[in-house]
Design a protein around this motif. Structure first.
Motif, PDB file in Angstrom:
ATOM      1  N   ILE A 196      10.374  10.493   5.928  1.00  0.00           N
ATOM      2  CA  ILE A 196       9.486  10.465   4.764  1.00  0.00           C
ATOM      3  C   ILE A 196      10.270  10.138   3.496  1.00  0.00           C
ATOM      4  N   ALA A 197      11.421  10.781   3.335  1.00  0.00           N
ATOM      5  CA  ALA A 197      12.217  10.548   2.130  1.00  0.00           C
ATOM      6  C   ALA A 197      12.682   9.101   2.029  1.00  0.00           C
ATOM      7  N   SER A 198      12.975   8.480   3.152  1.00  0.00           N
ATOM      8  CA  SER A 198      13.552   7.140   3.130  1.00  0.00           C
ATOM      9  C   SER A 198      12.520   6.022   3.094  1.00  0.00           C
ATOM     10  N   GLN A 199      11.309   6.254   3.666  1.00  0.00           N
ATOM     11  CA  GLN A 199      10.383   5.138   3.826  1.00  0.00           C
ATOM     12  C   GLN A 199       8.993   5.343   3.231  1.00  0.00           C
ATOM     13  N   CYS A 200       8.695   6.538   2.771  1.00  0.00           N
ATOM     14  CA  CYS A 200       7.337   6.801   2.263  1.00  0.00           C
ATOM     15  C   CYS A 200       7.357   7.083   0.769  1.00  0.00           C
ATOM     16  N   ASP A 201       6.166   7.222   0.207  1.00  0.00           N
ATOM     17  CA  ASP A 201       6.021   7.404  -1.239  1.00  0.00           C
ATOM     18  C   ASP A 201       5.489   8.779  -1.615  1.00  0.00           C
ATOM     19  N   GLY A 202       4.785   9.424  -0.689  1.00  0.00           N
ATOM     20  CA  GLY A 202       4.178  10.710  -0.977  1.00  0.00           C
ATOM     21  C   GLY A 202       4.340  11.664   0.186  1.00  0.00           C
ATOM     22  N   TYR A 203       4.560  12.932  -0.112  1.00  0.00           N
ATOM     23  CA  TYR A 203       4.736  13.980   0.897  1.00  0.00           C
ATOM     24  C   TYR A 203       3.529  14.900   0.837  1.00  0.00           C
TER      25      TYR A 203
ATOM     26  N   PRO B 211       0.819  -1.212   0.000  1.00  0.00           N
ATOM     27  CA  PRO B 211       0.000   0.000   0.000  1.00  0.00           C
ATOM     28  C   PRO B 211       0.856   1.267   0.000  1.00  0.00           C
ATOM     29  N   PHE B 212       0.421   2.256  -0.736  1.00  0.00           N
ATOM     30  CA  PHE B 212       1.125   3.531  -0.869  1.00  0.00           C
ATOM     31  C   PHE B 212       1.154   4.234   0.489  1.00  0.00           C
ATOM     32  N   LEU B 213       2.296   4.834   0.830  1.00  0.00           N
ATOM     33  CA  LEU B 213       2.463   5.499   2.117  1.00  0.00           C
ATOM     34  C   LEU B 213       2.657   6.997   1.935  1.00  0.00           C
ATOM     35  N   TYR B 214       1.766   7.782   2.544  1.00  0.00           N
ATOM     36  CA  TYR B 214       1.895   9.234   2.594  1.00  0.00           C
ATOM     37  C   TYR B 214       2.360   9.638   3.989  1.00  0.00           C
ATOM     38  N   ALA B 215       2.975  10.808   4.083  1.00  0.00           N
ATOM     39  CA  ALA B 215       3.309  11.378   5.392  1.00  0.00           C
ATOM     40  C   ALA B 215       3.626  12.857   5.208  1.00  0.00           C
ATOM     41  N   GLY B 216       3.535  13.599   6.306  1.00  0.00           N
ATOM     42  CA  GLY B 216       3.855  15.021   6.274  1.00  0.00           C
ATOM     43  C   GLY B 216       4.704  15.397   7.468  1.00  0.00           C
ATOM     44  N   GLY B 217       5.298  16.582   7.413  1.00  0.00           N
ATOM     45  CA  GLY B 217       6.147  17.067   8.504  1.00  0.00           C
ATOM     46  C   GLY B 217       7.248  17.946   7.959  1.00  0.00           C
TER      47      GLY B 217
ATOM     48  N   GLY C  52       1.368  16.236  -2.278  1.00  0.00           N
ATOM     49  CA  GLY C  52      -0.023  16.618  -2.101  1.00  0.00           C
ATOM     50  C   GLY C  52      -0.143  17.877  -1.268  1.00  0.00           C
ATOM     51  N   VAL C  53      -1.175  18.669  -1.561  1.00  0.00           N
ATOM     52  CA  VAL C  53      -1.436  19.909  -0.822  1.00  0.00           C
ATOM     53  C   VAL C  53      -2.891  19.929  -0.392  1.00  0.00           C
ATOM     54  N   ALA C  54      -3.126  20.207   0.883  1.00  0.00           N
ATOM     55  CA  ALA C  54      -4.486  20.352   1.391  1.00  0.00           C
ATOM     56  C   ALA C  54      -4.941  21.787   1.179  1.00  0.00           C
TER      57      ALA C  54
END
Length: 270
Positions: A194-201, A179-185, A233-235
């Motif tokens: 985020i850069a090392s383990q996720c797919d979307g910022y 499953p695709f992983l998003y994260a923010g911070g 992504g941007v909210a």
């Protein structure tokens, strides 16, 4: 470009409107999810909070993961972007739960990984709340366990926060490779994770220049690791009126005229 909306799991998201005429109940959430899918929305973000931080802690709020399961069963196409906070979920049971929802949805589950921020909520729900960088260290370890359980069986791991022995998870998620992983911070700890383990910022709304700097920063982190490009992504809040003049003059939003969107411009993915 993709567009989505936030599930009003506790009756809306606006702090300056006393009554948005949104109800924190399953019938409303179900109707909104089905109508959004019919209108062509690409995804829905299902946030995770056990207490209502908009209308007050004693106001109702739905559980993210049971709500996501229910939405998966009554929709056919829309992506289910479910927030998950490692401090509230042991990694192996959550990996199992997520894999099951992925099967129910036909491979539409994605995760928005949040390293927690509300200390008072954690205390009230009996969850240990650590210092900022420690929370990100926990999240990194949590993602390592979850990711490996999705890929292999007889997985063992011993770390600072978690331990699993000869763990088996079947069935594996339908989503490949996972499953695709998003994260923010915005802290260095967050960006490295985020850069090392996720797919979307994912980011809160801001000026184009500010968003551009954040994207370039994450791209640089990602490139240093030699990993494929991320999605971004941007909210944002959207106001809908019959004319530009009416929209510009609007001071508050009513419920039916509010749309919260996550946008993933293809020009920003590479």
């Amino acid at each position: 470009m993709k567009f989505g909306y936030w599930v009003p799991f506790f009756g809306g998201w606006l702090r300056n409107v006393e009554d948005e005429h949104m109800t924190a109940d399953w019938s409303y959430v179900k109707k909104l999810a089905q109508q959004s899918e019919e209108l062509g929305y690409d995804l829905t973000l299902i946030a995770e909070l056990n207490l209502n931080d908009i209308q007050g802690e004693e106001a109702p709020s739905l559980d993210a993961w049971s709500t996501a399961t229910a939405i998966a069963a009554v929709t056919n196409r829309i992506e289910l972007m479910v927030a998950v906070r490692p401090t509230f979920h042991s990694p192996a049971p959550l990996a199992k739960q997520a894999a099951s929802i992925d099967h129910i949805s036909g491979g539409r589950l994605t995760l928005n990984v949040v390293s927690s921020w509300w200390q008072d909520e954690a205390k009230k729900y009996g969850v240990h709340f650590e210092q900022h960088d420690d929370r990100y260290a926990r999240t990194a370890e949590w993602l390592h366990v979850v990711g490996n359980l999705w890929k292999q069986d007889h997985f063992s791991f011993t770390g600072k926060y978690y331990r699993v022995e000869d763990s088996i998870l079947q069935p594996k998620p339908l989503s490949k490779p996972r499953p695709f992983l998003y994260a923010g911070g915005e802290s260095e700890a967050a960006k490295e994770l985020i850069a090392s383990q996720c797919d979307g910022y994912v980011m809160h709304g801001d000026t184009p220049d500010t968003i551009g700097r954040r994207i370039n920063d994450l791209r640089a982190h990602r490139e240093r690791l030699g990993l494929p490009p991320m999605k971004f992504g941007v909210a944002a809040y959207s106001t809908v009126r019959n004319s530009e003049q009416e929209s510009l003059g609007l001071r508050t939003l009513t419920v039916r005229e509010q749309a919260i969107s996550h946008c993933y411009p293809t020009a920003l993915q590479g």
